[in-house]
Design a protein around this motif. Structure first.
Motif, PDB file in Angstrom:
ATOM      1  N   GLY A 131       0.816  -1.215   0.000  1.00 31.69           N
ATOM      2  CA  GLY A 131       0.000   0.000   0.000  1.00 31.69           C
ATOM      3  C   GLY A 131       0.847   1.262   0.000  1.00 31.69           C
ATOM      4  N   LEU A 132       1.896   1.266   0.805  1.00 31.64           N
ATOM      5  CA  LEU A 132       2.805   2.419   0.841  1.00 31.64           C
ATOM      6  C   LEU A 132       3.484   2.605  -0.515  1.00 31.64           C
ATOM      7  CD1 LEU A 132       4.415   4.644   2.334  1.00 31.64           C
ATOM      8  CD2 LEU A 132       6.059   2.846   2.940  1.00 31.64           C
ATOM      9  N   MET A 133       3.951   1.522  -1.092  1.00 28.05           N
ATOM     10  CA  MET A 133       4.603   1.608  -2.396  1.00 28.05           C
ATOM     11  C   MET A 133       3.614   2.085  -3.463  1.00 28.05           C
ATOM     12  SD  MET A 133       7.621   1.083  -1.630  1.00 28.05           S
ATOM     13  CE  MET A 133       8.295   1.200  -3.253  1.00 28.05           C
ATOM     14  N   PHE A 134       2.354   1.656  -3.379  1.00 27.29           N
ATOM     15  CA  PHE A 134       1.340   2.090  -4.335  1.00 27.29           C
ATOM     16  C   PHE A 134       1.144   3.603  -4.262  1.00 27.29           C
ATOM     17  CE2 PHE A 134      -3.207   2.722  -5.489  1.00 27.29           C
ATOM     18  CZ  PHE A 134      -3.099   2.385  -6.827  1.00 27.29           C
ATOM     19  N   VAL A 135       1.093   4.141  -3.044  1.00 28.47           N
ATOM     20  CA  VAL A 135       0.931   5.594  -2.876  1.00 28.47           C
ATOM     21  C   VAL A 135       2.126   6.332  -3.474  1.00 28.47           C
ATOM     22  CG1 VAL A 135       0.826   7.447  -1.160  1.00 28.47           C
ATOM     23  CG2 VAL A 135      -0.606   5.411  -0.894  1.00 28.47           C
TER      24      VAL A 135
END
Length: 151
Positions: free
Chosen positions: A61-65
């Motif tokens: 999720g962090l990488m997606f953001v």
């Protein structure tokens, strides 16, 4: 061979298919990305490593953001963002570093091959070259999955 390993091999094959499709048409279908995510869920159910799952999901999720920021700045395509997010889901924090290093090496090699005219490119509206990124992503994912799950 366990069912979990069969799922990993299927995910590798699917990511390589996504790479081939992107290489040929500069498109990564949503169905391929969703199938890769679905295979991750099946794999997580089979191996039962629930303690790592929440961290893998948070990391992806962090990488997606962060990838969405690159997309908003015009640094990469939407399909690449989706495929990379699912790739980070599969690698998790445990194999993120080998994935990132392999991705960097493959990206440089693919970019050099594109500049030399050895692989297909397409002109972008801003005059830059469009280079399919999924082949580098898939290659790095296969290496990282091999290190994390098949070793």
């Amino acid at each position: 061979m366990s069912w979990a390993n069969i799922i990993v091999l299927a995910a590798c094959a699917l990511s390589l298919y996504a790479a081939w499709a992107d290489f040929r048409k500069f498109t990564i279908r949503n169905g391929l990305v969703l199938a890769l995510a679905g295979l991750f869920v099946v794999h997580a159910l089979l191996v039962g490593q629930w303690s790592d799952l929440k961290w893998d999901l948070a990391f992806a999720g962090l990488m997606f953001v962060l990838l969405l920021v690159l997309y908003a700045m015009g640094g990469m395509g939407g399909g690449d963002v989706k495929l990379l997010a699912v790739a980070f889901l599969w690698t998790g924090m445990a194999a993120a570093m080998p994935f990132a290093v392999t991705l960097a090496v493959l990206t440089v090699l693919h970019g050099a091959a594109a500049k030399l005219g050895w692989v297909g490119t397409a002109p972008a509206s801003d005059g830059r070259l469009r280079i399919p990124y999924a082949p580098s992503i898939a290659g790095a994912l296969v290496v990282a999955m091999g290190l994390r799950f098949l070793a």
